[in-house]
Scaffold this motif. Sequence first.
Motif, PDB file in Angstrom:
ATOM      1  N   THR A 501       0.925  -1.318  -0.063  1.00  0.00           N
ATOM      2  CA  THR A 501      -0.254  -0.412  -0.001  1.00  0.00           C
ATOM      3  C   THR A 501       0.746   1.359  -0.097  1.00  0.00           C
ATOM      4  O   THR A 501       1.961   1.457   0.539  1.00  0.00           O
ATOM      5  CB  THR A 501      -0.701   0.313   1.668  1.00  0.00           C
ATOM      6  OG1 THR A 501      -0.357  -0.033   2.634  1.00  0.00           O
ATOM      7  CG2 THR A 501      -1.560  -1.457   1.153  1.00  0.00           C
ATOM      8  N   MET A 502      -0.060   2.330   0.160  1.00  0.00           N
ATOM      9  CA  MET A 502       0.854   3.641  -0.076  1.00  0.00           C
ATOM     10  C   MET A 502       1.218   4.265   1.710  1.00  0.00           C
ATOM     11  O   MET A 502       1.096   5.511   1.566  1.00  0.00           O
ATOM     12  CB  MET A 502       0.696   4.792  -1.186  1.00  0.00           C
ATOM     13  CG  MET A 502      -0.110   4.031  -2.138  1.00  0.00           C
ATOM     14  SD  MET A 502       2.030   4.190  -3.321  1.00  0.00           S
ATOM     15  CE  MET A 502       2.758   5.593  -2.806  1.00  0.00           C
ATOM     16  N   ILE A 503       0.567   3.477   2.564  1.00  0.00           N
ATOM     17  CA  ILE A 503       0.697   3.818   3.008  1.00  0.00           C
ATOM     18  C   ILE A 503       1.604   4.601   4.058  1.00  0.00           C
ATOM     19  O   ILE A 503       1.708   6.371   5.041  1.00  0.00           O
ATOM     20  CB  ILE A 503      -0.279   3.319   4.710  1.00  0.00           C
ATOM     21  CG1 ILE A 503      -2.151   2.436   4.370  1.00  0.00           C
ATOM     22  CG2 ILE A 503      -0.269   3.651   5.961  1.00  0.00           C
ATOM     23  CD1 ILE A 503      -2.057   1.461   5.133  1.00  0.00           C
ATOM     24  N   VAL A 504       2.780   4.275   4.187  1.00  0.00           N
ATOM     25  CA  VAL A 504       3.601   4.144   4.687  1.00  0.00           C
ATOM     26  C   VAL A 504       4.825   4.989   3.590  1.00  0.00           C
ATOM     27  O   VAL A 504       5.190   3.313   2.167  1.00  0.00           O
ATOM     28  CB  VAL A 504       4.375   3.923   5.562  1.00  0.00           C
ATOM     29  CG1 VAL A 504       5.714   4.287   6.194  1.00  0.00           C
ATOM     30  CG2 VAL A 504       3.172   3.033   6.923  1.00  0.00           C
ATOM     31  N   ARG A 505       5.247   6.110   3.084  1.00  0.00           N
ATOM     32  CA  ARG A 505       6.092   6.295   1.871  1.00  0.00           C
ATOM     33  C   ARG A 505       6.860   7.619   2.088  1.00  0.00           C
ATOM     34  O   ARG A 505       6.249   8.912   2.007  1.00  0.00           O
ATOM     35  CB  ARG A 505       4.852   6.967   0.644  1.00  0.00           C
ATOM     36  CG  ARG A 505       4.716   6.193   0.202  1.00  0.00           C
ATOM     37  CD  ARG A 505       5.688   5.302  -0.926  1.00  0.00           C
ATOM     38  NE  ARG A 505       5.766   3.979  -1.723  1.00  0.00           N
ATOM     39  CZ  ARG A 505       5.466   3.236  -1.641  1.00  0.00           C
ATOM     40  NH1 ARG A 505       5.575   1.956  -0.507  1.00  0.00           N
ATOM     41  NH2 ARG A 505       4.937   1.878  -2.567  1.00  0.00           N
ATOM     42  N   ARG A 506       8.320   7.549   3.192  1.00  0.00           N
ATOM     43  CA  ARG A 506       9.206   8.189   3.386  1.00  0.00           C
ATOM     44  C   ARG A 506      10.219   8.362   3.294  1.00  0.00           C
ATOM     45  O   ARG A 506      10.660   7.522   3.624  1.00  0.00           O
ATOM     46  CB  ARG A 506       9.166   8.054   5.199  1.00  0.00           C
ATOM     47  CG  ARG A 506       7.491   9.220   5.640  1.00  0.00           C
ATOM     48  CD  ARG A 506       6.896  10.803   5.136  1.00  0.00           C
ATOM     49  NE  ARG A 506       8.489  11.667   4.834  1.00  0.00           N
ATOM     50  CZ  ARG A 506       8.821  12.016   6.443  1.00  0.00           C
ATOM     51  NH1 ARG A 506       7.881  11.365   7.769  1.00  0.00           N
ATOM     52  NH2 ARG A 506       9.796  12.965   6.798  1.00  0.00           N
ATOM     53  N   ASP A 507      10.470   9.517   2.555  1.00  0.00           N
ATOM     54  CA  ASP A 507      11.854   9.291   1.900  1.00  0.00           C
ATOM     55  C   ASP A 507      12.975  10.613   3.238  1.00  0.00           C
ATOM     56  O   ASP A 507      12.481  11.996   3.121  1.00  0.00           O
ATOM     57  CB  ASP A 507      12.151   9.430   0.383  1.00  0.00           C
ATOM     58  CG  ASP A 507      11.820   8.644  -0.509  1.00  0.00           C
ATOM     59  OD1 ASP A 507      12.066   7.518   0.410  1.00  0.00           O
ATOM     60  OD2 ASP A 507      11.604   8.742  -1.463  1.00  0.00           O
ATOM     61  N   LEU A 542      -6.307  -4.539   7.956  1.00  0.00           N
ATOM     62  CA  LEU A 542      -5.268  -5.270   6.639  1.00  0.00           C
ATOM     63  C   LEU A 542      -4.145  -5.685   7.592  1.00  0.00           C
ATOM     64  O   LEU A 542      -3.782  -4.521   8.554  1.00  0.00           O
ATOM     65  CB  LEU A 542      -5.893  -4.400   6.093  1.00  0.00           C
ATOM     66  CG  LEU A 542      -4.915  -3.084   5.676  1.00  0.00           C
ATOM     67  CD1 LEU A 542      -3.085  -2.620   5.558  1.00  0.00           C
ATOM     68  CD2 LEU A 542      -5.158  -1.773   4.265  1.00  0.00           C
ATOM     69  N   THR A 543      -2.806  -5.878   7.239  1.00  0.00           N
ATOM     70  CA  THR A 543      -1.927  -6.062   7.558  1.00  0.00           C
ATOM     71  C   THR A 543      -0.593  -5.715   6.276  1.00  0.00           C
ATOM     72  O   THR A 543      -1.038  -6.170   4.782  1.00  0.00           O
ATOM     73  CB  THR A 543      -0.957  -7.149   8.146  1.00  0.00           C
ATOM     74  OG1 THR A 543      -1.373  -8.313   7.119  1.00  0.00           O
ATOM     75  CG2 THR A 543      -1.926  -7.323   9.119  1.00  0.00           C
ATOM     76  N   ASP A 544       0.472  -5.176   6.055  1.00  0.00           N
ATOM     77  CA  ASP A 544       1.847  -4.782   5.010  1.00  0.00           C
ATOM     78  C   ASP A 544       2.524  -5.083   5.885  1.00  0.00           C
ATOM     79  O   ASP A 544       3.224  -4.799   6.879  1.00  0.00           O
ATOM     80  CB  ASP A 544       1.264  -3.247   4.460  1.00  0.00           C
ATOM     81  CG  ASP A 544       1.544  -3.342   3.289  1.00  0.00           C
ATOM     82  OD1 ASP A 544       2.282  -3.715   3.016  1.00  0.00           O
ATOM     83  OD2 ASP A 544       1.419  -1.667   2.791  1.00  0.00           O
TER      84      ASP A 544
END
Length: 582
Positions: A501-507, A542-544
Amino acid sequence: MITILAGHLLLTFGFSLGPIFEGPDEIEHYRYVRTLAEERALPNPYAQQRGEYHQPPLYYLLLVPVALLVEDGDFGQIDGRLNPFYGADIHIPGNDNKNLYLHSRAEAFPYDQSGTARAVHLMRLVSIPLSVGTLLAGWAALHALWPGHPARRLLALGVMAFWPQNLFLSGVINNDVLLIFFSTVVFWLLVRHVRRGWTQRSALVLGVAIGAAMLTKVSALFLGFPIALAFALDRRAWRLIPLTLGAASLVAGWWYVRNAVQYSDPTLTDAVLHTWRSEVIRPGKLALDIGWERLPFAYETAWARFGQGAVAVASPVGTFFDLVVGLGLGGLVATIALSIARNKRRLPDWAAMRLWIVTVVFAASWVGALLYWASTAWSGNQGRYVLPGIVGWAALITLGTLGWMPRRIAAGAALLGTAACALVATWALWGSYLPAYSPSAVPNRVARPLSYEFEGVARLIGMAPAAPAARPGETIRLSLYWQALRPAETELLAYVHSVETMIVRRDSVPATGNLLATEWRSGEIWAEHYIVTIPQNTGAPLTDLLIAGLYDPQAGRPLQARNESGHPVTPVINTLTILSSD
């Protein structure tokens, strides 16, 4: 008073130790000084986009001697070295990319490896005596306002001295600090004139102070409201108006005339709109509706929000100042009501009323300045615009706090209030401001140990929490713990992503913006903290899987992770669980 001044000096110096160019528009103020030193002439106000060349020159002229003394050959390397991830979650305290610029170890004390850092910190020291001058002028004004109330004078001076935003501005390069000084001097002169009467000499001195303020910043024109009112309230002073205006014109008029002749714009407002074009809300109009909507953020920044506005403080600090304002305003109403009740059979004390009318208008004028800028420019909702009225606000808050108290307890309340302000300011410095630009420490106990090595440059040694879980709409904090093995050959980015998923997207630049990979030292460890808000529309449960690692933006590839056995692996760090809202 000496203790207050000493505490103010220490805290202001502490704020000056922050990284360079993290003050509001500090790099542009610095650029103005460099230009004056190099060209020996006032800069073209249209020459620099999003610059400060439109500003009057007095403050910058004070700093030119420092620029002439220090060679800053590395300025070109620092200028433009922006943090691409700046401004992440500015409403949340912490060190998550609060720095507008990327900072190298060369900028660190004792600044012997960076001429620019040395010049900036020396220039910042010029702001400190200016802030002390503001306190001295404020003390004189408070003494003229309350000659028989030492407790009130003490608390009001304490509010001025330990106002966190004032301390911060007094520790960076900006012309606000000089405007605050001259504005406070003007207030002192107005109070003195209203109480003692006007003379030719005092009118002349007032004109010089007004002119100096106008030669510091164009927003000094807002001083016209309390000044005009002070003259209007005393017919005997009308004859001195030409003398005051003449003195102000002699000091500052040349700059406005020059602008009118050379650019057909006395205040260079057109230059601001031209060089800050993307900042203009409604060209040619005041967007008062938008300005009003943005005042809550401005209120927050007026008290304690630092850097370029991205460094929030812990909520108890904001709560403290909410209480200060609430107590001050509520007490002010109570004080006025008590005064009316006690003197209902007497004629009003017109002299005292004039003093407080001037004080209220003086303080409120700077709210007008704030509203004007908040309705003009997108970045104009900065609470620092009210700080030229700091002595007026301190006086009103103090009157509301102590005015209704019996004198026998007012002294103790003043001491307690001053100490509280000093403690909160200290907390703001050491608990919020300086940590916002420093790598976080790794705790003694790591919730979930890991061991992923990334091509011999760094190792991911753990994370927290041990089992991350949240519901839609909730916020969680993910912490990664790193150990450097050697300096990287190129600048690397750290990342943490959810896989499906796009739940966590950190750079981010390592250490959430506070540590360059090319400057890592073998063995050093640091923590990175990421605040993640789960979208409200996330389907649950959900799990990811979560993965984390390092990325080489020049090569356009992630660094290969290896486990303890040396085998290439996908760097899975944990499972993120999204719980049902039920």
